[in-house]
Write a protein that holds these residues in place. Structure first.
Motif, PDB file in Angstrom:
ATOM      1  N   GLU A  46       0.839  -1.209   0.000  1.00 37.72           N
ATOM      2  CA  GLU A  46       0.000   0.000   0.000  1.00 37.72           C
ATOM      3  C   GLU A  46       0.870   1.254   0.000  1.00 37.72           C
ATOM      4  N   GLY A  47       0.527   2.190  -0.891  1.00 34.57           N
ATOM      5  CA  GLY A  47       1.274   3.434  -1.009  1.00 34.57           C
ATOM      6  C   GLY A  47       2.405   3.395  -2.021  1.00 34.57           C
ATOM      7  N   ASN A  48       2.777   2.219  -2.494  1.00 35.60           N
ATOM      8  CA  ASN A  48       3.842   2.104  -3.491  1.00 35.60           C
ATOM      9  C   ASN A  48       3.324   2.449  -4.882  1.00 35.60           C
ATOM     10  N   ARG A  49       4.212   2.970  -5.719  1.00 35.27           N
ATOM     11  CA  ARG A  49       3.929   3.214  -7.133  1.00 35.27           C
ATOM     12  C   ARG A  49       5.101   2.697  -7.952  1.00 35.27           C
ATOM     13  N   VAL A  50       4.798   2.146  -9.133  1.00 29.99           N
ATOM     14  CA  VAL A  50       5.852   1.663 -10.021  1.00 29.99           C
ATOM     15  C   VAL A  50       5.687   2.318 -11.382  1.00 29.99           C
ATOM     16  N   ASN A  51       6.768   2.318 -12.161  1.00 28.27           N
ATOM     17  CA  ASN A  51       6.732   2.915 -13.494  1.00 28.27           C
ATOM     18  C   ASN A  51       5.952   2.030 -14.462  1.00 28.27           C
ATOM     19  N   VAL A  52       5.048   2.637 -15.214  1.00 29.60           N
ATOM     20  CA  VAL A  52       4.299   1.947 -16.257  1.00 29.60           C
ATOM     21  C   VAL A  52       4.244   2.873 -17.471  1.00 29.60           C
ATOM     22  N   PRO A  53       3.947   2.335 -18.674  1.00 28.19           N
ATOM     23  CA  PRO A  53       3.842   3.196 -19.857  1.00 28.19           C
ATOM     24  C   PRO A  53       2.665   4.163 -19.730  1.00 28.19           C
ATOM     25  N   VAL A  54       2.942   5.452 -19.912  1.00 30.26           N
ATOM     26  CA  VAL A  54       1.868   6.448 -19.830  1.00 30.26           C
ATOM     27  C   VAL A  54       1.834   7.394 -21.021  1.00 30.26           C
ATOM     28  N   ASN A  55       2.838   7.324 -21.896  1.00 20.48           N
ATOM     29  CA  ASN A  55       2.831   8.283 -22.995  1.00 20.48           C
ATOM     30  C   ASN A  55       3.380   7.659 -24.265  1.00 20.48           C
ATOM     31  N   ILE A  56       3.351   8.444 -25.339  1.00 22.25           N
ATOM     32  CA  ILE A  56       3.861   8.047 -26.646  1.00 22.25           C
ATOM     33  C   ILE A  56       5.194   8.771 -26.856  1.00 22.25           C
ATOM     34  N   LYS A  77     -13.049 -21.532  -0.894  1.00 22.87           N
ATOM     35  CA  LYS A  77     -12.780 -21.962  -2.267  1.00 22.87           C
ATOM     36  C   LYS A  77     -12.490 -20.798  -3.205  1.00 22.87           C
ATOM     37  N   LEU A  78     -12.833 -19.580  -2.799  1.00 25.92           N
ATOM     38  CA  LEU A  78     -12.620 -18.400  -3.641  1.00 25.92           C
ATOM     39  C   LEU A  78     -11.248 -17.805  -3.365  1.00 25.92           C
ATOM     40  N   SER A  79     -10.487 -17.565  -4.438  1.00 27.77           N
ATOM     41  CA  SER A  79      -9.154 -16.962  -4.328  1.00 27.77           C
ATOM     42  C   SER A  79      -9.017 -15.894  -5.402  1.00 27.77           C
ATOM     43  N   VAL A  80      -8.732 -14.654  -4.981  1.00 26.68           N
ATOM     44  CA  VAL A  80      -8.657 -13.515  -5.894  1.00 26.68           C
ATOM     45  C   VAL A  80      -7.338 -12.784  -5.676  1.00 26.68           C
ATOM     46  N   THR A  81      -6.674 -12.412  -6.778  1.00 35.70           N
ATOM     47  CA  THR A  81      -5.489 -11.555  -6.709  1.00 35.70           C
ATOM     48  C   THR A  81      -5.718 -10.348  -7.605  1.00 35.70           C
ATOM     49  N   VAL A  82      -5.631  -9.152  -7.040  1.00 31.29           N
ATOM     50  CA  VAL A  82      -5.699  -7.890  -7.786  1.00 31.29           C
ATOM     51  C   VAL A  82      -4.282  -7.345  -7.864  1.00 31.29           C
ATOM     52  N   MET A  83      -3.826  -6.992  -9.085  1.00 31.20           N
ATOM     53  CA  MET A  83      -2.402  -6.689  -9.292  1.00 31.20           C
ATOM     54  C   MET A  83      -2.194  -5.388 -10.058  1.00 31.20           C
ATOM     55  N   SER A  84      -1.287  -4.559  -9.585  1.00 26.42           N
ATOM     56  CA  SER A  84      -0.809  -3.407 -10.345  1.00 26.42           C
ATOM     57  C   SER A  84       0.538  -3.740 -10.956  1.00 26.42           C
ATOM     58  N   GLY A  85       1.036  -2.842 -11.807  1.00 25.58           N
ATOM     59  CA  GLY A  85       2.377  -2.996 -12.349  1.00 25.58           C
ATOM     60  C   GLY A  85       2.499  -3.964 -13.501  1.00 25.58           C
ATOM     61  N   GLN A  86       1.383  -4.524 -14.000  1.00 27.87           N
ATOM     62  CA  GLN A  86       1.443  -5.481 -15.097  1.00 27.87           C
ATOM     63  C   GLN A  86       0.103  -5.491 -15.835  1.00 27.87           C
ATOM     64  N   PRO A  87       0.085  -5.971 -17.084  1.00 26.42           N
ATOM     65  CA  PRO A  87      -1.171  -5.966 -17.859  1.00 26.42           C
ATOM     66  C   PRO A  87      -2.249  -6.873 -17.278  1.00 26.42           C
ATOM     67  N   GLU A  88      -1.869  -7.983 -16.628  1.00 31.28           N
ATOM     68  CA  GLU A  88      -2.857  -8.867 -16.007  1.00 31.28           C
ATOM     69  C   GLU A  88      -3.262  -8.255 -14.672  1.00 31.28           C
ATOM     70  N   LEU A  89      -4.476  -7.755 -14.607  1.00 34.38           N
ATOM     71  CA  LEU A  89      -4.917  -6.998 -13.436  1.00 34.38           C
ATOM     72  C   LEU A  89      -5.571  -7.871 -12.376  1.00 34.38           C
ATOM     73  N   ASN A  93      -2.717  -3.130 -23.913  1.00 31.24           N
ATOM     74  CA  ASN A  93      -3.346  -3.327 -22.605  1.00 31.24           C
ATOM     75  C   ASN A  93      -2.872  -2.267 -21.622  1.00 31.24           C
ATOM     76  N   VAL A  94      -3.749  -1.897 -20.706  1.00 30.89           N
ATOM     77  CA  VAL A  94      -3.427  -0.887 -19.702  1.00 30.89           C
ATOM     78  C   VAL A  94      -2.719  -1.544 -18.516  1.00 30.89           C
ATOM     79  N   THR A  95      -1.652  -0.908 -18.044  1.00 28.63           N
ATOM     80  CA  THR A  95      -0.974  -1.302 -16.818  1.00 28.63           C
ATOM     81  C   THR A  95      -1.071  -0.140 -15.841  1.00 28.63           C
ATOM     82  N   PHE A  96      -1.480  -0.405 -14.633  1.00 28.54           N
ATOM     83  CA  PHE A  96      -1.691   0.652 -13.646  1.00 28.54           C
ATOM     84  C   PHE A  96      -0.536   0.702 -12.654  1.00 28.54           C
ATOM     85  N   PRO A  97      -0.143   1.907 -12.224  1.00 29.81           N
ATOM     86  CA  PRO A  97       1.051   2.039 -11.377  1.00 29.81           C
ATOM     87  C   PRO A  97       0.839   1.725  -9.905  1.00 29.81           C
ATOM     88  N   SER A  98      -0.441   1.706  -9.447  1.00 36.96           N
ATOM     89  CA  SER A  98      -0.649   1.531  -8.018  1.00 36.96           C
ATOM     90  C   SER A  98      -2.081   1.084  -7.753  1.00 36.96           C
TER      91      SER A  98
END
Length: 562
Positions: free
Chosen positions: A317-327, A349-361, A385-390
């Motif tokens: 929590e609170g971390n940010r990583v570099n992702v593509p944001v411009n051309i 039985k339910l398992s969920v992972t929400v991920m930043s920093g990569q295209p698989e969210l 695909n969109v990658t989110f920094p945080s």
């Protein structure tokens, strides 16, 4: 049957199967792959363990000796070995080899059997020759530092030369690259976490280096949240070869958990060690640790703490990583997303992972039914695909990822900047071109985590007419159905134009919807679909404030829950 003997029987079976393959093959390459230096570690405990069916069996000696011959033959003049499909003249791969070879050396040496003198002499010769490799050799990846330190500890234990300790501390003084919640740089839960654990335990033990113990503890405690309902490890955000792989715990996890549970007498570590006994792929490495350190491998008696199956944890929590944001995206500085925030959510039985920093969210598993990835495709200057920094927590069970994406075009260059280039565009200083027609697209996605699934809300309403595509990727073992599910011209890609789609595997269901079809693209530009999954897409267009539901349930319910 003791735990050590249980593993011993497995190693015996492994050898019998391998011997059968060796004797039956006519393929010289296959035989070379099987008759390798790996025979040392496989057969040494079988020869030396008093309860082994091969205890001091003379038939094993020629095979062990062949293993030593291969070990010495593979060693280069530098003292290093190579990982032939990747790393040539490699100190890190030599360090991996030294770790296993040193364990086998101790087992053989401790036996005191005179007939093993040539074998132990050959192994010690390899270790002698490896000295300059480890004392001067460098690294490729963050984990290589601690593997080399572990090998230097092994060498120090055998030879007692202070140069090994001094070299190890040159790396250790860089500081251990672990987050406050226990994640290593490479985020490799199924592979390198365990490699670092076993090597840093050696560092801690031999060099009395408490920070190494603390790092191992921290990572093992994090791992309590990294198991899916079938006890496979969370790999969907790995930065290494185990990305997306189905894996249970291995030999190194088994051994590290037993050593740390015995040392700390911690109820959770004991529980994890018991899980390793039930699920880990173990072999000769664990067996040799039992032979050398039976007291340190034995689990303490007493109450264990059950592995958690009902939790929501927010890591980074609170971390940010570099992702593509411009051309142009190709000039974006990319760094490994060390510490990229993620959320782990388990409800039985339910398992969920929400991920930043990569295209698989997103990853969702219900029992053995698996949605192995959710990606957000975007028709925006070829981003794919969109990658989110945080990730930000915005409610009790709600998490938000957002980004502002820049799109633009580029102006002409002044004559003096292109003079003498004969019109060669690729040689021009194109990064100096001024931007024109700059547009900023805002996009956000929110995940509301529930007892039986989650809701996904997509928000992007400041630029109209932009194509979005929800991409849900499923394990190919199951099947997808639903009234609004339509095939496309690309095999393995389905579109949900309306209503709900139901993915089912062995009676366990993941339901997604509602669908819509606001544009006709099957795949967003520049995306490369994974051919090994079933792909379900929903096509949308901005402006968007759109909520999709994912619900998980057993097929006996036969109806969509509210």
């Amino acid at each position: 049957m003791s735990e050590a003997v249980r593993i011993l029987r497995m190693v015996e079976e492994h050898w019998e199967q391998l011997l059968n393959k060796i004797e039956q093959t006519d393929d010289e390459l296959e035989r070379e792959a099987w008759v390798s230096r790996g025979l040392i570690n496989l057969l040494s405990p079988l020869y030396c363990h008093s309860e082994s069916n091969y205890y001091r069996d003379a038939s094993l000696l020629p095979w062990i000796e062949q293993g030593v011959e291969c070990l010495l033959k593979d060693q280069l003049d530098s003292g290093c070995i190579s990982l032939l499909n990747c790393n040539i003249d490699s100190p890190p791969d030599t360090a991996f080899q030294v770790h296993g070879t040193a364990i086998a050396y101790h087992v053989l040496e401790r036996s005191g059997f005179p007939e093993l003198s040539d074998v132990t002499g050959g192994i010690k010769l390899f270790l002698e020759r490896a000295k300059p490799c480890l004392l001067t050799g460098g690294i490729h990846t963050p984990n290589h530092r601690w593997v080399i330190c572990g090998a230097l500890a092994n060498m120090y234990e055998i030879f007692g030369d202070e140069a090994f300790k001094n070299r190890a501390f040159q790396f250790l003084e860089e500081g251990l690259d672990i987050t406050d919640y226990g994640e290593w740089t490479e985020r490799s839960n199924a592979m390198y976490n365990s490699a670092l654990a076993i090597h840093l335990i050696d560092v801690a033990e031999v060099f009395d280096h408490e920070p190494s113990y603390e790092a191992v503890r921290s990572n093992l405690f994090m791992m309590q949240y990294m198991f899916h309902p079938d006890n496979h490890i969370v790999t969907e955000y790995s930065g290494r070869q185990d990305l997306g792989q189905r894996a249970t715990m291995n030999d190194w996890y088994y051994t590290s958990l037993h050593l740390m549970a015995s040392k700390d007498r911690n109820p959770l570590l004991i529980s994890m060690a018991v899980l390793a006994e039930e699920t880990a792929q173990v072999g000769s490495n664990a067996l040799m640790y039992w032979m050398l350190y039976p007291e340190k491998m034995a689990l303490p008696e007493g109450q264990i703490e059950p592995m958690p199956e009902n939790y929501t944890v927010f890591l980074g929590e609170g971390n940010r990583v570099n992702v593509p944001v411009n051309i142009p995206y190709g000039n974006q500085i990319r760094r490994h997303p060390h510490g990229a925030p993620l959320v782990r959510h388990r409800r039985g039985k339910l398992s969920v992972t929400v991920m930043s920093g990569q295209p698989e969210l997103l990853y969702v598993q219900f029992g053995r039914s698996r949605m192995v990835g959710y990606k957000l495709g975007l028709g925006w200057f070829g981003i794919a695909n969109v990658t989110f920094p945080s990730i930000e927590q915005v409610g009790d069970s709600r998490y938000r990822m957002e980004i502002e994406l820049e799109g633009c075009y580029f102006d002409s260059l002044p004559p003096e900047r292109v003079r003498g280039l004969n019109g060669s565009f690729v040689d021009m200083p194109n990064l100096e071109r001024a931007k024109t027609h700059v547009t900023i697209l805002k996009a956000a996605v929110e995940f509301e985590l529930l007892e039986d699934g989650l809701n996904i809300t997509l928000i992007s309403d400041n630029v109209p007419g932009v194509y979005f595509q929800h991409v849900f990727q499923f394990d190919s073992d199951g099947e997808i159905g639903g009234e609004g599910v339509r095939p496309t011209e690309i095999p393995g890609i389905l579109q949900l134009s309306k209503g709900y789609a139901l993915y089912e595997y062995d009676g366990e269901c993941i339901e997604i919807g509602p669908g819509e079809k606001k544009h006709r693209d099957v795949v967003m530009r520049n995306e490369k679909p994974n051919p090994d999954v079933i792909r379900l897409t929903i096509n949308s267009v901005t402006p968007l404030r759109q909520t999709l539901s994912i619900r998980c349930y057993d097929a006996v319910r036969k109806a969509r829950p509210n």
